[in-house]
Scaffold this motif. Structure first.
Motif, PDB file in Angstrom:
ATOM      1  N   PRO A 185     -15.329  -4.754   8.372  1.00  0.00           N
ATOM      2  CA  PRO A 185     -16.099  -4.937   6.906  1.00  0.00           C
ATOM      3  C   PRO A 185     -16.824  -3.478   6.511  1.00  0.00           C
ATOM      4  O   PRO A 185     -16.893  -3.535   5.259  1.00  0.00           O
ATOM      5  N   ASP A 186     -17.187  -2.667   7.289  1.00  0.00           N
ATOM      6  CA  ASP A 186     -17.765  -1.505   6.881  1.00  0.00           C
ATOM      7  C   ASP A 186     -16.726  -0.604   5.943  1.00  0.00           C
ATOM      8  O   ASP A 186     -17.289   0.108   5.239  1.00  0.00           O
ATOM      9  N   ARG A 187     -15.610  -0.795   5.855  1.00  0.00           N
ATOM     10  CA  ARG A 187     -14.756   0.128   5.375  1.00  0.00           C
ATOM     11  C   ARG A 187     -14.104  -0.637   3.899  1.00  0.00           C
ATOM     12  O   ARG A 187     -13.462   0.140   2.983  1.00  0.00           O
ATOM     13  N   PHE A 188     -14.871  -1.835   3.318  1.00  0.00           N
ATOM     14  CA  PHE A 188     -14.287  -2.447   2.404  1.00  0.00           C
ATOM     15  C   PHE A 188     -15.712  -3.067   1.682  1.00  0.00           C
ATOM     16  O   PHE A 188     -16.707  -3.182   2.332  1.00  0.00           O
ATOM     17  N   PRO A 189     -15.492  -3.383   0.332  1.00  0.00           N
ATOM     18  CA  PRO A 189     -14.353  -3.296  -0.483  1.00  0.00           C
ATOM     19  C   PRO A 189     -14.286  -1.615  -1.050  1.00  0.00           C
ATOM     20  O   PRO A 189     -15.163  -0.844  -1.142  1.00  0.00           O
ATOM     21  N   ILE A 190     -13.020  -1.438  -1.119  1.00  0.00           N
ATOM     22  CA  ILE A 190     -12.757  -0.029  -1.550  1.00  0.00           C
ATOM     23  C   ILE A 190     -12.465   0.025  -3.190  1.00  0.00           C
ATOM     24  O   ILE A 190     -12.064  -0.988  -3.852  1.00  0.00           O
ATOM     25  N   ASP A 191     -12.959   1.126  -3.755  1.00  0.00           N
ATOM     26  CA  ASP A 191     -12.830   1.017  -5.388  1.00  0.00           C
ATOM     27  C   ASP A 191     -11.395   1.537  -5.773  1.00  0.00           C
ATOM     28  O   ASP A 191     -10.716   2.442  -5.360  1.00  0.00           O
ATOM     29  N   VAL A 192     -10.869   0.825  -6.506  1.00  0.00           N
ATOM     30  CA  VAL A 192      -9.445   0.918  -6.784  1.00  0.00           C
ATOM     31  C   VAL A 192      -9.243   2.121  -7.694  1.00  0.00           C
ATOM     32  O   VAL A 192      -8.061   2.606  -8.010  1.00  0.00           O
ATOM     33  N   ASN A 193     -10.279   2.642  -8.391  1.00  0.00           N
ATOM     34  CA  ASN A 193     -10.253   3.603  -9.281  1.00  0.00           C
ATOM     35  C   ASN A 193     -10.132   5.143  -8.235  1.00  0.00           C
ATOM     36  O   ASN A 193      -9.799   6.143  -8.944  1.00  0.00           O
ATOM     37  N   THR A 194     -10.808   5.203  -7.125  1.00  0.00           N
ATOM     38  CA  THR A 194     -11.072   6.392  -6.477  1.00  0.00           C
ATOM     39  C   THR A 194     -10.491   6.308  -5.108  1.00  0.00           C
ATOM     40  O   THR A 194     -10.217   7.412  -4.455  1.00  0.00           O
ATOM     41  N   THR A 228      -7.917   6.580  -2.132  1.00  0.00           N
ATOM     42  CA  THR A 228      -6.641   7.270  -1.909  1.00  0.00           C
ATOM     43  C   THR A 228      -5.383   6.097  -1.522  1.00  0.00           C
ATOM     44  O   THR A 228      -5.454   5.113  -1.410  1.00  0.00           O
ATOM     45  N   ALA A 229      -4.287   6.792  -1.649  1.00  0.00           N
ATOM     46  CA  ALA A 229      -3.013   5.717  -1.215  1.00  0.00           C
ATOM     47  C   ALA A 229      -3.172   5.499   0.097  1.00  0.00           C
ATOM     48  O   ALA A 229      -2.585   4.247   0.349  1.00  0.00           O
ATOM     49  N   PHE A 230      -3.521   6.336   0.986  1.00  0.00           N
ATOM     50  CA  PHE A 230      -3.824   5.792   2.200  1.00  0.00           C
ATOM     51  C   PHE A 230      -4.929   4.817   2.592  1.00  0.00           C
ATOM     52  O   PHE A 230      -4.429   3.885   3.258  1.00  0.00           O
ATOM     53  N   GLU A 231      -5.862   4.810   1.905  1.00  0.00           N
ATOM     54  CA  GLU A 231      -6.992   3.710   1.877  1.00  0.00           C
ATOM     55  C   GLU A 231      -6.322   2.587   1.118  1.00  0.00           C
ATOM     56  O   GLU A 231      -6.705   1.653   1.686  1.00  0.00           O
ATOM     57  N   LEU A 232      -5.676   2.683   0.162  1.00  0.00           N
ATOM     58  CA  LEU A 232      -5.222   1.447  -0.463  1.00  0.00           C
ATOM     59  C   LEU A 232      -4.296   0.489   0.541  1.00  0.00           C
ATOM     60  O   LEU A 232      -4.085  -0.575   0.409  1.00  0.00           O
ATOM     61  N   LEU A 233      -3.599   1.305   1.363  1.00  0.00           N
ATOM     62  CA  LEU A 233      -2.451   0.731   2.342  1.00  0.00           C
ATOM     63  C   LEU A 233      -3.256  -0.012   3.383  1.00  0.00           C
ATOM     64  O   LEU A 233      -2.545  -0.888   3.969  1.00  0.00           O
ATOM     65  N   ARG A 234      -4.359   0.238   3.458  1.00  0.00           N
ATOM     66  CA  ARG A 234      -5.180  -0.670   4.458  1.00  0.00           C
ATOM     67  C   ARG A 234      -5.791  -2.005   3.989  1.00  0.00           C
ATOM     68  O   ARG A 234      -6.291  -2.904   4.693  1.00  0.00           O
ATOM     69  N   VAL A 235      -5.482  -2.143   2.672  1.00  0.00           N
ATOM     70  CA  VAL A 235      -5.712  -3.364   2.203  1.00  0.00           C
ATOM     71  C   VAL A 235      -4.689  -4.552   2.211  1.00  0.00           C
ATOM     72  O   VAL A 235      -3.425  -4.345   1.973  1.00  0.00           O
ATOM     73  N   PRO A 236      -5.063  -5.573   2.818  1.00  0.00           N
ATOM     74  CA  PRO A 236      -4.180  -6.799   3.002  1.00  0.00           C
ATOM     75  C   PRO A 236      -3.360  -6.928   1.462  1.00  0.00           C
ATOM     76  O   PRO A 236      -4.160  -7.075   0.618  1.00  0.00           O
ATOM     77  N   GLY A 237      -2.045  -7.298   1.377  1.00  0.00           N
ATOM     78  CA  GLY A 237      -1.334  -7.439   0.264  1.00  0.00           C
ATOM     79  C   GLY A 237      -0.881  -6.268  -0.420  1.00  0.00           C
ATOM     80  O   GLY A 237      -0.269  -6.348  -1.483  1.00  0.00           O
ATOM     81  N   ILE A 238      -1.215  -5.175  -0.061  1.00  0.00           N
ATOM     82  CA  ILE A 238      -1.037  -3.809  -0.668  1.00  0.00           C
ATOM     83  C   ILE A 238       0.151  -3.024   0.261  1.00  0.00           C
ATOM     84  O   ILE A 238      -0.285  -2.801   1.287  1.00  0.00           O
ATOM     85  N   GLY A 239       1.303  -2.710  -0.331  1.00  0.00           N
ATOM     86  CA  GLY A 239       2.158  -2.056   0.627  1.00  0.00           C
ATOM     87  C   GLY A 239       2.479  -0.561  -0.175  1.00  0.00           C
ATOM     88  O   GLY A 239       1.797  -0.320  -1.021  1.00  0.00           O
ATOM     89  N   PRO A 240       3.141   0.308   0.518  1.00  0.00           N
ATOM     90  CA  PRO A 240       3.577   1.658  -0.082  1.00  0.00           C
ATOM     91  C   PRO A 240       3.982   1.613  -1.581  1.00  0.00           C
ATOM     92  O   PRO A 240       3.285   2.437  -2.241  1.00  0.00           O
ATOM     93  N   ALA A 268      -5.558  -9.581  -1.594  1.00  0.00           N
ATOM     94  CA  ALA A 268      -6.337  -8.099  -1.580  1.00  0.00           C
ATOM     95  C   ALA A 268      -7.550  -8.309  -2.432  1.00  0.00           C
ATOM     96  O   ALA A 268      -8.322  -7.400  -1.905  1.00  0.00           O
ATOM     97  N   ARG A 269      -7.978  -9.278  -3.093  1.00  0.00           N
ATOM     98  CA  ARG A 269      -8.752  -9.412  -4.097  1.00  0.00           C
ATOM     99  C   ARG A 269     -10.451  -9.095  -3.197  1.00  0.00           C
ATOM    100  O   ARG A 269     -11.098  -8.367  -3.623  1.00  0.00           O
ATOM    101  N   PRO A 270     -10.778  -9.732  -1.940  1.00  0.00           N
ATOM    102  CA  PRO A 270     -11.847  -9.595  -1.224  1.00  0.00           C
ATOM    103  C   PRO A 270     -12.130  -8.199  -0.653  1.00  0.00           C
ATOM    104  O   PRO A 270     -13.209  -7.816  -0.526  1.00  0.00           O
ATOM    105  N   PHE A 271     -11.085  -7.239  -0.801  1.00  0.00           N
ATOM    106  CA  PHE A 271     -11.428  -6.153  -0.130  1.00  0.00           C
ATOM    107  C   PHE A 271     -11.210  -4.687  -1.217  1.00  0.00           C
ATOM    108  O   PHE A 271     -11.105  -3.628  -1.050  1.00  0.00           O
ATOM    109  N   LEU A 272     -11.249  -5.418  -2.633  1.00  0.00           N
ATOM    110  CA  LEU A 272     -11.253  -4.487  -3.800  1.00  0.00           C
ATOM    111  C   LEU A 272     -12.488  -4.587  -4.610  1.00  0.00           C
ATOM    112  O   LEU A 272     -12.898  -5.384  -4.724  1.00  0.00           O
ATOM    113  N   LYS A 273     -12.824  -3.495  -5.159  1.00  0.00           N
ATOM    114  CA  LYS A 273     -13.840  -3.534  -6.336  1.00  0.00           C
ATOM    115  C   LYS A 273     -13.444  -2.518  -7.411  1.00  0.00           C
ATOM    116  O   LYS A 273     -12.554  -1.576  -6.905  1.00  0.00           O
ATOM    117  N   VAL A 274     -14.099  -2.597  -8.381  1.00  0.00           N
ATOM    118  CA  VAL A 274     -13.798  -1.680  -9.744  1.00  0.00           C
ATOM    119  C   VAL A 274     -15.089  -0.887 -10.122  1.00  0.00           C
ATOM    120  O   VAL A 274     -15.909  -1.515  -9.670  1.00  0.00           O
TER     121      VAL A 274
END
Length: 372
Positions: free
Chosen positions: A312-321, A323-335, A366-372
């Motif tokens: 839980p310390d890794r999330f949510p992540i900001d979709v605007n900042t 990295t692609a590597f960080e986005l890949l750790r989000v459920p529902g998001i693939g390469p 993915a929604r619970p793990f993202l923010k803007v």
């Protein structure tokens, strides 16, 4: 038994070997041809699909693999095809545009090298007599000589030695004849050297397969070996085949376990494929894969979601900042989706998660793990 009858029988017998193509989408599943033979999907470079004829040369076998319904002690209908027979039928399929490739395996007929001669003779007839330049996948029989392997590499686009178990201890529980280090790992290492960058056969791909649940191996053991095969031997793919109870000798661990339905076996196989994608496509290391205290993958959630829920310390992540590597750790998001998000940001700030380039269940995951 005529040639086509033998092909039907041997094509059906080959279904236990998945080390060429499989998947979870409808278009990835095998299908029967009009004549009863099994045709398997393969992915093309342009993203499309085509089909491959998959068969054994023979179901005669001198090996004692305790999980196999065609082991030497079984009283089953046996037959063999000659190299010319396989080549002739296959080329008929090619001319009719039914298939684009051939996956050829066999029971062990006498010795590994004698069996390899049957396989490579078929491939040689296709290459030299019929000038066939398409895809050929040859099974390499454990215990084959380096000379036999070299011949296979000179004719095939892909080869595979089935590892079957994660380690010598489990191999010994299923076979008294196979030498895990010398016959299996040694052959895989030799192929890896011969197909390495800059080598003569660098174009040839190597894959393998685990039989999941025939022994009493844990998921953690399989994942450890899978990771090592990718890192150390640079395999193209690792496949997993759930052991089906009732096919093997009744004294092996897979038959002795008190619990475990067919559906549970297939779910275990599915979770291992999900881990395989995390290792190959998502940048995960084996030490990041979550297991329970007994080395099992969690069954009620996919491994990526289990990892995200436990960090839980890794999330949510900001979709605007992110990295692609960080986005890949989000459920529902693939390469592909991660790259699309990064490209979308180049045109302006993303002001809402709902404006992301994917919808439906994947966005809900993915929604619970993202923010803007």
């Amino acid at each position: 038994m005529d040639t086509l009858d033998k092909l039907r029988l041997l094509s059906d017998a080959s279904r236990y070997d998945l080390a060429c193509a499989c998947g979870t989408k409808d278009g990835d599943h095998r299908k029967r041809g009009e004549d009863g033979t099994w045709l398997y999907p393969v992915s093309l470079a342009n993203g499309g699909k085509q089909t491959m004829l998959k068969t054994l040369m023979s179901n005669v076998c001198s090996s004692d693999c305790a999980y196999c319904p065609y082991r030497s002690t079984m009283d089953v209908r046996r037959c063999s095809l000659l190299p010319d027979e396989v080549a002739s039928i296959f080329m008929d399929y090619v001319r009719q545009r039914k298939v684009i490739g051939l996956f050829l395996s066999s029971g062990v007929v006498g010795t590994p090298d004698r069996t390899m001669e049957m396989l490579t003779s078929t491939a040689a007839i296709l290459r030299k007599k019929h000038a066939y330049r398409g895809h050929i996948h040859l099974k390499v029989i454990p215990g084959s000589s380096q000379a036999a392997i070299d011949t296979a590499l000179s004719l095939a686009n892909a080869v595979s030695v089935n590892i079957e178990t994660p380690g010598e201890k489990h191999c010994a529980k299923l076979s008294g004849k196979k030498r895990f280090i010398e016959d299996i790992i040694g052959s895989m290492q030799y192929i890896a050297r011969q197909t390495g960058k800059g080598m003569k056969h660098s174009r040839v791909r190597q894959s393998t397969q685990f039989i999941v649940g025939a022994s009493d191996e844990t998921d953690a053991e399989i994942v450890t070996y899978t990771s090592a095969l990718y890192r150390k031997l640079e395999l193209n793919r690792v496949y997993f085949s759930a052991y089906q109870r009732g096919l093997g000798r009744n004294d092996i661990p897979g038959e002795q376990m008190a619990s475990g339905t067919k559906e549970e076996g297939f779910l275990r196989e599915h979770r291992l494929y999900q881990v395989d994608f995390l290792l190959r496509k998502y940048g995960f290391q084996k030490d990041e894969i979550p297991f329970d205290a007994e080395g099992r993958l969690i069954r009620d959630r996919d491994p990526k979601r289990v990892w995200a829920d436990s960090h839980p310390d890794r999330f949510p992540i900001d979709v605007n900042t992110a990295t692609a590597f960080e986005l890949l750790r989000v459920p529902g998001i693939g390469p592909e989706t991660a790259n699309r998000i990064v490209n979308q940001r180049k045109t302006g700030r993303i002001n809402s998660v709902d404006h992301l380039p994917f919808k439906g269940k994947r966005l809900a995951d993915a929604r619970p793990f993202l923010k803007v």
